[in-house]
Design a protein around this motif. Sequence first.
Motif, PDB file in Angstrom:
ATOM      1  N   SER A 140       0.817  -1.215   0.000  1.00 31.80           N
ATOM      2  CA  SER A 140       0.000   0.000   0.000  1.00 31.80           C
ATOM      3  C   SER A 140       0.851   1.267   0.000  1.00 31.80           C
ATOM      4  O   SER A 140       0.341   2.350  -0.226  1.00 31.80           O
ATOM      5  CB  SER A 140      -0.941   0.008   1.202  1.00 31.80           C
ATOM      6  OG  SER A 140      -0.197   0.014   2.407  1.00 31.80           O
ATOM      7  N   ARG A 141       2.165   1.147   0.239  1.00 31.49           N
ATOM      8  CA  ARG A 141       3.071   2.298   0.222  1.00 31.49           C
ATOM      9  C   ARG A 141       4.357   1.886  -0.485  1.00 31.49           C
ATOM     10  O   ARG A 141       4.860   0.791  -0.279  1.00 31.49           O
ATOM     11  CB  ARG A 141       3.377   2.770   1.629  1.00 31.49           C
ATOM     12  CG  ARG A 141       2.099   3.117   2.371  1.00 31.49           C
ATOM     13  CD  ARG A 141       2.218   4.080   3.499  1.00 31.49           C
ATOM     14  NE  ARG A 141       2.441   5.471   3.306  1.00 31.49           N
ATOM     15  CZ  ARG A 141       1.634   6.358   2.716  1.00 31.49           C
ATOM     16  NH1 ARG A 141       0.553   5.975   2.147  1.00 31.49           N
ATOM     17  NH2 ARG A 141       1.914   7.627   2.698  1.00 31.49           N
ATOM     18  N   ALA A 142       4.859   2.805  -1.316  1.00 30.28           N
ATOM     19  CA  ALA A 142       6.080   2.492  -2.058  1.00 30.28           C
ATOM     20  C   ALA A 142       6.786   3.762  -2.493  1.00 30.28           C
ATOM     21  O   ALA A 142       6.185   4.837  -2.565  1.00 30.28           O
ATOM     22  CB  ALA A 142       5.748   1.645  -3.291  1.00 30.28           C
ATOM     23  N   ASP A 143       8.070   3.623  -2.782  1.00 33.10           N
ATOM     24  CA  ASP A 143       8.838   4.659  -3.461  1.00 33.10           C
ATOM     25  C   ASP A 143       8.885   4.262  -4.935  1.00 33.10           C
ATOM     26  O   ASP A 143       8.946   3.072  -5.269  1.00 33.10           O
ATOM     27  CB  ASP A 143      10.258   4.745  -2.912  1.00 33.10           C
ATOM     28  CG  ASP A 143      10.320   5.241  -1.481  1.00 33.10           C
ATOM     29  OD1 ASP A 143       9.332   5.822  -0.996  1.00 33.10           O
ATOM     30  OD2 ASP A 143      11.376   5.045  -0.833  1.00 33.10           O
ATOM     31  N   LEU A 144       8.853   5.245  -5.818  1.00 32.93           N
ATOM     32  CA  LEU A 144       8.920   5.002  -7.256  1.00 32.93           C
ATOM     33  C   LEU A 144      10.205   5.628  -7.785  1.00 32.93           C
ATOM     34  O   LEU A 144      10.439   6.823  -7.600  1.00 32.93           O
ATOM     35  CB  LEU A 144       7.704   5.616  -7.963  1.00 32.93           C
ATOM     36  CG  LEU A 144       7.661   5.462  -9.476  1.00 32.93           C
ATOM     37  CD1 LEU A 144       7.459   3.996  -9.857  1.00 32.93           C
ATOM     38  CD2 LEU A 144       6.549   6.315 -10.067  1.00 32.93           C
ATOM     39  N   VAL A 145      11.027   4.825  -8.420  1.00 35.24           N
ATOM     40  CA  VAL A 145      12.282   5.299  -9.015  1.00 35.24           C
ATOM     41  C   VAL A 145      12.088   5.348 -10.523  1.00 35.24           C
ATOM     42  O   VAL A 145      11.601   4.385 -11.126  1.00 35.24           O
ATOM     43  CB  VAL A 145      13.453   4.355  -8.654  1.00 35.24           C
ATOM     44  CG1 VAL A 145      14.737   4.825  -9.316  1.00 35.24           C
ATOM     45  CG2 VAL A 145      13.617   4.258  -7.150  1.00 35.24           C
ATOM     46  N   LEU A 197       4.561   6.910  -1.978  1.00 29.46           N
ATOM     47  CA  LEU A 197       3.298   6.905  -2.719  1.00 29.46           C
ATOM     48  C   LEU A 197       2.310   5.970  -2.034  1.00 29.46           C
ATOM     49  O   LEU A 197       2.695   4.915  -1.532  1.00 29.46           O
ATOM     50  CB  LEU A 197       3.519   6.420  -4.147  1.00 29.46           C
ATOM     51  CG  LEU A 197       4.325   7.319  -5.067  1.00 29.46           C
ATOM     52  CD1 LEU A 197       4.665   6.597  -6.350  1.00 29.46           C
ATOM     53  CD2 LEU A 197       3.569   8.587  -5.359  1.00 29.46           C
ATOM     54  N   SER A 198       1.046   6.335  -2.028  1.00 28.67           N
ATOM     55  CA  SER A 198      -0.016   5.491  -1.482  1.00 28.67           C
ATOM     56  C   SER A 198      -0.720   4.770  -2.620  1.00 28.67           C
ATOM     57  O   SER A 198      -1.104   5.402  -3.605  1.00 28.67           O
ATOM     58  CB  SER A 198      -1.049   6.336  -0.737  1.00 28.67           C
ATOM     59  OG  SER A 198      -0.473   6.903   0.400  1.00 28.67           O
ATOM     60  N   PHE A 199      -0.894   3.460  -2.484  1.00 28.87           N
ATOM     61  CA  PHE A 199      -1.576   2.649  -3.488  1.00 28.87           C
ATOM     62  C   PHE A 199      -2.944   2.252  -2.948  1.00 28.87           C
ATOM     63  O   PHE A 199      -3.055   1.729  -1.839  1.00 28.87           O
ATOM     64  CB  PHE A 199      -0.766   1.388  -3.796  1.00 28.87           C
ATOM     65  CG  PHE A 199       0.438   1.661  -4.662  1.00 28.87           C
ATOM     66  CD1 PHE A 199       0.474   1.248  -5.974  1.00 28.87           C
ATOM     67  CD2 PHE A 199       1.532   2.342  -4.151  1.00 28.87           C
ATOM     68  CE1 PHE A 199       1.571   1.501  -6.772  1.00 28.87           C
ATOM     69  CE2 PHE A 199       2.643   2.599  -4.938  1.00 28.87           C
ATOM     70  CZ  PHE A 199       2.659   2.175  -6.258  1.00 28.87           C
ATOM     71  N   SER A 200      -3.992   2.493  -3.736  1.00 29.39           N
ATOM     72  CA  SER A 200      -5.362   2.105  -3.386  1.00 29.39           C
ATOM     73  C   SER A 200      -5.800   1.019  -4.362  1.00 29.39           C
ATOM     74  O   SER A 200      -5.731   1.207  -5.580  1.00 29.39           O
ATOM     75  CB  SER A 200      -6.313   3.287  -3.515  1.00 29.39           C
ATOM     76  OG  SER A 200      -5.931   4.319  -2.652  1.00 29.39           O
ATOM     77  N   TYR A 201      -6.272  -0.091  -3.815  1.00 30.53           N
ATOM     78  CA  TYR A 201      -6.622  -1.254  -4.637  1.00 30.53           C
ATOM     79  C   TYR A 201      -8.119  -1.334  -4.894  1.00 30.53           C
ATOM     80  O   TYR A 201      -8.919  -1.092  -4.000  1.00 30.53           O
ATOM     81  CB  TYR A 201      -6.135  -2.540  -3.975  1.00 30.53           C
ATOM     82  CG  TYR A 201      -4.639  -2.689  -4.064  1.00 30.53           C
ATOM     83  CD1 TYR A 201      -4.056  -3.360  -5.127  1.00 30.53           C
ATOM     84  CD2 TYR A 201      -3.802  -2.113  -3.113  1.00 30.53           C
ATOM     85  CE1 TYR A 201      -2.682  -3.475  -5.234  1.00 30.53           C
ATOM     86  CE2 TYR A 201      -2.426  -2.213  -3.208  1.00 30.53           C
ATOM     87  CZ  TYR A 201      -1.875  -2.899  -4.265  1.00 30.53           C
ATOM     88  OH  TYR A 201      -0.512  -2.999  -4.375  1.00 30.53           O
TER      89      TYR A 201
END
Length: 163
Positions: free
Chosen positions: A72-77, A102-106
Amino acid sequence: MRRVIKHTAIALMAVVSGCASDNVHMPEPDTRPTEERFDGELVSWIPAFADVFAPVHNDDFAEIRWLNSAHSRADLVIGEFSLYIDIVDMHISIGEMTIENLSFSYADDGSASFSRPDFETMAGQYHTTGSISGTYADGNISFEMEYKPGSMPFLVKSTFSSK
């Protein structure tokens, strides 16, 4: 005296064996999920001059570095890429950038959306501010971002689609 030594030795062994089975002194295993890399195409242009500057297509990569096991949370490179403005013969190299947290919503179908309306990062040597939104589904990622690298007076817009 013999009894005291015997009891002391037994007590000492109990304490040592109790500490050996205790996980307090053991390091916690890293349970973060691994990163996912996506090769694709990054297309960039300056919207204020879209009629004059042709979009620049770069083969590039994006990498998700998950911050938790729930994804649900990540860094994007985003890999390094170039902008070339042919009308003024100007070449700008934008270094690798990491957009953090970043927050991910599914959705029910397993697809995810993410956005960050106000990121700040370094893109190589350029302090960069902007916004990003995108989707992550079926092993692919796509996103759109608007940003200002360094002191550039105009927004740059880029889209990424994995192959």
